[in-house]
Scaffold this motif. Structure first.
Motif, PDB file in Angstrom:
ATOM      1  N   LEU A  53       1.240  -1.195   0.107  1.00 44.09           N
ATOM      2  CA  LEU A  53       0.019  -0.103   0.181  1.00 44.09           C
ATOM      3  C   LEU A  53       0.161   1.310  -0.012  1.00 44.09           C
ATOM      4  O   LEU A  53       0.341   2.398  -0.979  1.00 44.09           O
ATOM      5  N   THR A  54       1.424   0.860   0.870  1.00 34.80           N
ATOM      6  CA  THR A  54       2.572   2.332   0.746  1.00 34.80           C
ATOM      7  C   THR A  54       3.393   2.351  -0.339  1.00 34.80           C
ATOM      8  O   THR A  54       3.741   4.032  -0.782  1.00 34.80           O
ATOM      9  N   VAL A  55       4.141   1.660  -0.844  1.00 37.91           N
ATOM     10  CA  VAL A  55       4.409   1.338  -2.389  1.00 37.91           C
ATOM     11  C   VAL A  55       4.308   2.118  -3.464  1.00 37.91           C
ATOM     12  O   VAL A  55       4.062   3.106  -4.267  1.00 37.91           O
ATOM     13  N   ALA A  56       2.266   1.657  -3.482  1.00 33.63           N
ATOM     14  CA  ALA A  56       1.854   2.205  -4.233  1.00 33.63           C
ATOM     15  C   ALA A  56       1.916   3.946  -4.498  1.00 33.63           C
ATOM     16  O   ALA A  56       0.947   4.253  -5.667  1.00 33.63           O
ATOM     17  N   LEU A  57       0.622   3.933  -3.172  1.00 36.28           N
ATOM     18  CA  LEU A  57       0.900   5.892  -2.699  1.00 36.28           C
ATOM     19  C   LEU A  57       2.533   6.246  -3.494  1.00 36.28           C
ATOM     20  O   LEU A  57       2.282   7.235  -3.247  1.00 36.28           O
ATOM     21  N   LEU A  59       4.336   5.140  -5.523  1.00 37.08           N
ATOM     22  CA  LEU A  59       4.541   5.896  -6.691  1.00 37.08           C
ATOM     23  C   LEU A  59       3.501   6.263  -7.522  1.00 37.08           C
ATOM     24  O   LEU A  59       3.324   6.124  -8.792  1.00 37.08           O
ATOM     25  N   GLY A  60       2.629   6.590  -7.801  1.00 33.74           N
ATOM     26  CA  GLY A  60       0.927   7.390  -7.810  1.00 33.74           C
ATOM     27  C   GLY A  60       0.053   6.471  -7.751  1.00 33.74           C
ATOM     28  O   GLY A  60      -0.788   6.889  -9.080  1.00 33.74           O
ATOM     29  N   GLU A  61       0.241   5.273  -8.035  1.00 34.44           N
ATOM     30  CA  GLU A  61      -0.613   4.305  -8.276  1.00 34.44           C
ATOM     31  C   GLU A  61      -1.869   4.437  -7.260  1.00 34.44           C
ATOM     32  O   GLU A  61      -2.593   3.347  -6.022  1.00 34.44           O
ATOM     33  N   MET A  62      -2.794   5.028  -7.703  1.00 36.51           N
ATOM     34  CA  MET A  62      -4.041   5.088  -6.520  1.00 36.51           C
ATOM     35  C   MET A  62      -4.940   3.688  -6.985  1.00 36.51           C
ATOM     36  O   MET A  62      -5.697   3.585  -5.863  1.00 36.51           O
ATOM     37  N   ARG A  63      -5.074   3.202  -8.302  1.00 35.77           N
ATOM     38  CA  ARG A  63      -5.889   1.835  -8.240  1.00 35.77           C
ATOM     39  C   ARG A  63      -5.119   0.498  -7.043  1.00 35.77           C
ATOM     40  O   ARG A  63      -5.767   0.483  -6.799  1.00 35.77           O
ATOM     41  N   ALA A  64      -3.887   0.452  -7.694  1.00 34.54           N
ATOM     42  CA  ALA A  64      -3.227  -0.500  -6.575  1.00 34.54           C
ATOM     43  C   ALA A  64      -3.488  -0.397  -4.897  1.00 34.54           C
ATOM     44  O   ALA A  64      -3.553  -0.998  -3.577  1.00 34.54           O
ATOM     45  N   ALA A  65      -3.391   1.611  -4.598  1.00 37.13           N
ATOM     46  CA  ALA A  65      -3.238   1.354  -3.478  1.00 37.13           C
ATOM     47  C   ALA A  65      -4.795   1.095  -2.695  1.00 37.13           C
ATOM     48  O   ALA A  65      -5.032   1.121  -1.772  1.00 37.13           O
ATOM     49  N   PHE A  66      -6.220   1.529  -3.399  1.00 39.22           N
ATOM     50  CA  PHE A  66      -7.276   1.145  -3.426  1.00 39.22           C
ATOM     51  C   PHE A  66      -7.040  -0.629  -3.117  1.00 39.22           C
ATOM     52  O   PHE A  66      -7.985  -0.492  -1.848  1.00 39.22           O
ATOM     53  N   GLY A  68      -4.475  -2.647  -2.389  1.00 39.07           N
ATOM     54  CA  GLY A  68      -4.732  -2.650  -0.787  1.00 39.07           C
ATOM     55  C   GLY A  68      -5.122  -2.118   0.328  1.00 39.07           C
ATOM     56  O   GLY A  68      -4.832  -3.081   1.454  1.00 39.07           O
ATOM     57  N   THR A  69      -5.780  -1.276   0.400  1.00 40.95           N
ATOM     58  CA  THR A  69      -6.320  -0.844   1.431  1.00 40.95           C
ATOM     59  C   THR A  69      -7.580  -1.852   1.581  1.00 40.95           C
ATOM     60  O   THR A  69      -8.415  -1.981   2.318  1.00 40.95           O
ATOM     61  N   LEU A  70      -7.735  -2.280   0.364  1.00 37.68           N
ATOM     62  CA  LEU A  70      -9.425  -3.437   0.868  1.00 37.68           C
ATOM     63  C   LEU A  70      -8.862  -4.391   0.729  1.00 37.68           C
ATOM     64  O   LEU A  70      -9.304  -5.569   1.659  1.00 37.68           O
ATOM     65  N   LEU A  71      -7.307  -4.851   0.970  1.00 35.38           N
ATOM     66  CA  LEU A  71      -6.565  -6.050   1.357  1.00 35.38           C
ATOM     67  C   LEU A  71      -6.691  -5.412   3.028  1.00 35.38           C
ATOM     68  O   LEU A  71      -7.125  -6.532   4.183  1.00 35.38           O
ATOM     69  N   LEU A  72      -5.666  -4.361   3.574  1.00 30.77           N
ATOM     70  CA  LEU A  72      -5.897  -4.328   4.562  1.00 30.77           C
ATOM     71  C   LEU A  72      -6.946  -3.830   5.116  1.00 30.77           C
ATOM     72  O   LEU A  72      -6.734  -4.217   6.709  1.00 30.77           O
ATOM     73  N   GLY A  73      -8.365  -3.346   5.335  1.00 30.33           N
ATOM     74  CA  GLY A  73      -9.404  -2.806   6.181  1.00 30.33           C
ATOM     75  C   GLY A  73      -9.609  -4.255   7.061  1.00 30.33           C
ATOM     76  O   GLY A  73     -10.120  -4.148   7.969  1.00 30.33           O
ATOM     77  N   PRO A  74      -9.753  -5.793   6.321  1.00 31.10           N
ATOM     78  CA  PRO A  74     -10.420  -6.502   6.847  1.00 31.10           C
ATOM     79  C   PRO A  74      -9.129  -6.542   8.398  1.00 31.10           C
ATOM     80  O   PRO A  74      -9.629  -7.047   9.620  1.00 31.10           O
ATOM     81  N   VAL A  75      -8.576  -6.729   7.948  1.00 29.27           N
ATOM     82  CA  VAL A  75      -7.026  -6.924   9.494  1.00 29.27           C
ATOM     83  C   VAL A  75      -7.072  -5.772  10.168  1.00 29.27           C
ATOM     84  O   VAL A  75      -7.177  -6.153  11.610  1.00 29.27           O
ATOM     85  N   LEU A  76      -7.359  -4.133  10.197  1.00 27.00           N
ATOM     86  CA  LEU A  76      -7.242  -3.546  10.789  1.00 27.00           C
ATOM     87  C   LEU A  76      -8.710  -3.372  11.451  1.00 27.00           C
ATOM     88  O   LEU A  76      -8.514  -2.989  12.610  1.00 27.00           O
ATOM     89  N   THR A  77      -9.932  -3.299  10.474  1.00 26.80           N
ATOM     90  CA  THR A  77     -11.386  -3.933  11.514  1.00 26.80           C
ATOM     91  C   THR A  77     -11.169  -4.969  12.635  1.00 26.80           C
ATOM     92  O   THR A  77     -11.925  -4.547  14.002  1.00 26.80           O
ATOM     93  N   TRP A  78     -10.490  -6.101  12.715  1.00 30.60           N
ATOM     94  CA  TRP A  78     -10.166  -7.037  12.966  1.00 30.60           C
ATOM     95  C   TRP A  78      -9.610  -6.494  14.316  1.00 30.60           C
ATOM     96  O   TRP A  78      -9.369  -7.320  15.701  1.00 30.60           O
TER      97      TRP A  78
END
Length: 96
Positions: A53-57, A59-66, A68-78
């Motif tokens: 997620l940080t590398v995507a940000l 590089l300016g790749e917002m789609r990849a960052a999005f 990455g956020t979808l993958l990281l979201g459930p981990v942070l929520t749990w």
């Protein structure tokens, strides 16, 4: 999207730090006892999934960052749910 070079390098350094923390968290997760495995694995997953997620940000790749956020979201929520449950269980009971 173009970002300033200073922020690019800062984000890459941050990604390297996250990768270091993920490498440090992995042995703890592998050594965890039965019944106490969730927290070490959540810590490892948090750091490991934050790197792309940080590398995507950077590089300016917002789609990849999005994604990455979808993958990281459930981990942070749990992790949040577990910390709230642990905090609620440790709260003193009111006497009446």
């Amino acid at each position: 999207m173009s970002i300033p070079p200073v922020f690019f390098w800062l984000l890459l350094v941050f990604a390297a730090v996250l990768l270091f923390h993920a490498a440090r968290a992995l042995p703890r997760a592998l050594r965890a006892e039965r019944g106490a495995r969730t927290d070490p694995w959540l810590t490892f997953a948090d750091h490991a999934l934050s790197v792309p997620l940080t590398v995507a940000l950077a590089l300016g790749e917002m789609r990849a960052a999005f994604y990455g956020t979808l993958l990281l979201g459930p981990v942070l929520t749990w992790s949040l749910v577990r910390s709230l449950r642990r905090g609620a269980g440790a709260a003193p009971k009111a006497t009446g």
